[in-house]
Design an enzyme around this catalytic site. Structure first.
Site, short mmCIF file in Angstrom:
data_model
loop_
_atom_site.label_atom_id
_atom_site.label_comp_id
_atom_site.label_asym_id
_atom_site.label_seq_id
_atom_site.Cartn_x
_atom_site.Cartn_y
_atom_site.Cartn_z
N CYS A 51 0.78 -1.19 0.00
CA CYS A 51 0.00 0.00 0.00
C CYS A 51 0.85 1.29 0.00
CB CYS A 51 -0.90 -0.02 1.22
SG CYS A 51 -2.33 1.00 1.05
N ARG A 96 -2.68 4.50 5.35
CA ARG A 96 -3.20 3.82 4.17
C ARG A 96 -3.54 2.36 4.46
NH1 ARG A 96 -1.69 6.51 -0.76
NH2 ARG A 96 -1.50 4.52 -1.82
N TRP A 114 -0.17 -4.31 2.00
CA TRP A 114 -1.51 -4.77 2.35
C TRP A 114 -1.77 -5.97 1.48
CZ3 TRP A 114 -6.63 -4.28 -0.03
CH2 TRP A 114 -7.69 -4.45 0.87
N ASN A 133 3.08 -1.27 -5.72
CA ASN A 133 1.66 -1.15 -5.40
C ASN A 133 0.87 -1.53 -6.64
OD1 ASN A 133 2.16 -0.25 -2.84
ND2 ASN A 133 1.69 1.89 -3.26
N GLY A 134 -0.23 -2.24 -6.46
CA GLY A 134 -1.05 -2.62 -7.59
C GLY A 134 -1.18 -4.12 -7.71
N GLU A 173 -24.14 5.55 6.08
CA GLU A 173 -22.83 6.06 6.45
C GLU A 173 -22.54 5.82 7.93
OE1 GLU A 173 -19.08 8.01 6.30
OE2 GLU A 173 -20.31 6.87 4.89
N LYS A 178 -19.44 3.53 9.35
CA LYS A 178 -18.41 4.02 10.26
C LYS A 178 -18.25 3.09 11.46
CE LYS A 178 -16.83 7.21 8.07
NZ LYS A 178 -17.07 6.26 7.00
N GLU A 206 -16.57 -0.22 10.29
CA GLU A 206 -15.20 -0.02 9.80
C GLU A 206 -14.18 -0.01 10.93
OE1 GLU A 206 -14.72 2.69 5.86
OE2 GLU A 206 -15.63 3.69 7.56
N HIS A 242 -40.35 -5.03 6.35
CA HIS A 242 -40.35 -6.01 5.27
C HIS A 242 -39.25 -7.05 5.44
CE1 HIS A 242 -43.41 -3.83 3.06
NE2 HIS A 242 -42.71 -2.72 3.23
N LYS A 254 -6.62 3.15 3.13
CA LYS A 254 -7.21 4.46 2.88
C LYS A 254 -7.50 4.67 1.40
CE LYS A 254 -8.51 8.63 4.00
NZ LYS A 254 -9.80 8.80 4.69
#
Length: 608
Positions: free
Chosen positions: A2, A27, A74, A100-101, A481, A485, A488, A504, A603
């Site tokens: 990362c 990150r 990561w 990275n990638g 949201e 949070k 997370e 329902h 991140k």
């Protein structure tokens, strides 16, 4: 992925590299490593876990070098182990690379290299690329990198060292950000400006399929075909002070409390209340097409997707333009219909989110006008759009987005108001809306006074493993949201729902004392929300209500009430999200979680 940082200059490299890694910790990562060249020898150290574990391994061993690179990983291909950590080694231990990638065709390349007698130490796609560069190396490092990258399919941001070229770093990118800091007799290569600005604010941004060769004399850039590429040196707008904690325990706390000022910065010079005008310089050249558009598509991931949902309400209600929201991760895979005069707006805090960038490119290929709303100046999305708007909320370090979300809502509100004024909204109505928008920073300051109460509520329910967040209309995205949070950063399971959908199916989840957060400000749907609260209460759920100041009747229905200031309905999400951010933050702290670096998260998600 990362985080990447590499250094070549006159100073001791190791402390610069480790400090750079710490600047990139936000990150997200699970292992780290460093490689330096000293006396013609490549020296490598790697470890699992935090950078402090790597520092213990390094000790004083790597002193006496002025060139090196480091990485935080990561895990994507292969478990988070020391052998899978970067840098990876090739060419008989002389070449090192960080990456990275994701290399999509790494299996084919690995098979080819194994047939050439190459032995692999790790499970990673990164080592395949390092070994491929080593395979092509014949004394010219720059040429070997270019030849290898021409065979690669996928994304990469890389830095390469070779023991026989102790005064050279080769860097390249495709789809994964890479920046070169240009200092006095030194250069810093990094995946993020936060690792550079303590040394120099002067940077160049590499574009896709560009290669930079950094030496002690300077740098030059080419494409993969070795054609020279001219690069302008730009200045990073963030300061080192903005990246410090400033007395807060965590960056997330700092960024939550920065929101009044970050929104002032977001609106500064853009909102003219007296003339009932919004001025967004990044959209000036395309406003005629924007006003005449027939359809707007908003796309993003995670928190940005929630902002898109609010934007859909605002654009349709205020500007009266049909608007749709798409998950960026799904957009290009479902053969989307792009008609004439369609505008696609991609939203991303980092401006590097791989899925969002792919959606943006798909929209452009299909003839849509492509706009961006990003926070990071010079990011890939910012450079690839037809036009766009920066958030200007300052750097966001905490992995869980807070001030970027309210910045995104603010920009979307300004865009909706700007379009509305040019299409049908009168001067008086526009002036009233913008006047109320300008007051939001002060209202958020008052909402932040809920901090102590939010902590007390979180302390009572911190052991509950399931929460519900319910809202209607504009508050439904806020419920999503708030739930995001909480899960997370505290790892508590939480679900956000439209309150009307509860009966329902999800109503079966409600049990005695289950925390249910009801977002219930005074609005057009208030009475409907009250009915939903009564449904929860009748089944034993504990209601935590977010309500408008002065609403005394809701105290008869909710065990806990978090009051936010009154404001027009279109602007309420900017306020109702504040206590939800505080609840999530305190729940994570009380559970002993790593608030700024939650497990498994990064991140900037620069891979699919």
């Amino acid at each position: 992925m990362c985080g990447i940082v590499a250094y070549l200059g006159q100073r001791e490299a190791t402390p610069i590299l480790t400090e750079g890694l710490k600047r990139l910790e936000y990150r997200g990562y699970d292992s780290a490593g460093i490689a330096v060249i000293r006396d013609g020898e490549l020296i490598l150290r790697r470890s699992v876990g935090r950078i402090s574990a790597l520092e213990e391994k390094i000790g004083q061993e790597l002193n006496g070098t002025t060139v090196g690179m480091a990485h935080t990983r990561w895990a994507t291909h292969g478990a988070p182990t020391e052998i899978n950590a970067h840098p990876h080694i090739a060419a008989n231990g002389k070449l090192a690379m960080v990456h990275n990638g994701i290399i999509e065709n790494y299996r084919v390349l690995r098979t080819f290299l194994e047939q050439q007698g190459v032995e692999f130490a790790s499970e990673t796609d990164t080592e395949v690329l390092a070994q491929l560069i080593g395979h092509f190396y014949d004394g010219n490092l720059e040429d070997a990198v270019r030849r290898a990258l021409r065979d690669v399919r996928g994304t990469f941001g890389i830095a390469v060292l070779h023991a026989d070229h102790a005064d050279t770093i080769v860097a390249a990118r495709r789809g994964s950000p890479l920046i070169v800091g240009v200092g006095q007799d030194e250069h810093v290569v990094a995946s993020d400006a936060s690792a550079i600005i303590q040394h120099t604010p002067q940077v160049i941004y590499l574009e896709d399929n560009e290669v930079a060769v950094i030496t002690r004399e300077g740098f030059h850039t080419t494409n993969l075909e070795a054609a020279p590429v001219s690069k302008a040196v730009e200045e990073v707008e963030w300061t080192l002070e903005q990246l410090e904690l400033g007395g807060h325990q965590h960056f997330m706390s700092k960024e939550i409390f920065e929101q009044p000022e970050s929104l002032r910065n977001c609106m500064r010079g853009r909102v003219d209340e007296q003339d009932s005008r919004v001025v967004l310089g990044g959209l000036n050249n395309i406003m005629r097409e924007m006003v005449r558009c027939k359809r707007i598509i908003l796309t993003g991931c995670g928190t940005a997707w929630h902002a898109c949902l609010v934007g859909e309400y605002l654009i349709e209600e205020l500007a009266r333009i049909p608007c749709e929201v798409e998950y960026a991760s799904e957009f290009r895979y479902r053969n989307p219909l792009i008609f004439d005069r369609t505008v696609v707006i991609a939203i991303s805090q980092s401006g590097e989110t791989a899925d969002t960038l792919a959606a943006l490119r798909e929209a452009k290929d299909r003839g849509a006008m492509a706009l961006g709303i990003v926070n990071a100046v010079g990011s890939t999305i910012a450079r690839e759009t037809d036009a766009g708007v920066y958030l200007h909320v300052g750097p966001e370090i905490g992995v869980a987005s807070t001030k970027a979300f309210t910045g995104q809502l603010t920009v979307l509100t300004m865009i909706a108001a700007m379009l509305a004024r040019r299409r049908h909204m009168g001067h008086g109505a526009g002036r009233r809306l913008l006047s109320e928008l300008a007051k939001m920073p002060e209202r958020i300051e008052r909402a932040l006074e809920l901090n102590t109460q939010a902590r007390q509520i979180a302390a009572r329910f911190v052991e509950a493993e399931n929460w519900l967040y319910l809202g209607r209309g504009l508050q439904y995205p806020v419920a999503l949201e708030g739930a995001l949070k909480l899960k997370e950063i505290s790892y508590i399971h939480a679900e956000g729902l439209p309150a009307a959908e509860m009966k329902h199916g999800p109503i079966a989840l409600i049990s005695e004392n289950m925390p249910v957060v009801m977002i219930a400000p005074r609005c057009e749907l208030y009475e409907k929300v009250v009915s939903n609260i009564e449904e929860v209460r009748s089944r034993g759920g504990h209601v935590i209500a977010v309500a408008t100041e002065g609403d005394e009747s809701i105290k008869q229905l909710a065990e806990d009430v978090l009051y936010v200031p009154d404001c027009p309905e279109e602007l309420q999400p900017l306020l109702t999200v504040i206590p939800l951010q505080l609840l999530a933050y305190h729940a994570a702290v009380l559970r002993g979680c790593d608030v700024d670096k939650p497990r498994n998260l990064a991140k900037s998600v620069t891979v699919e």
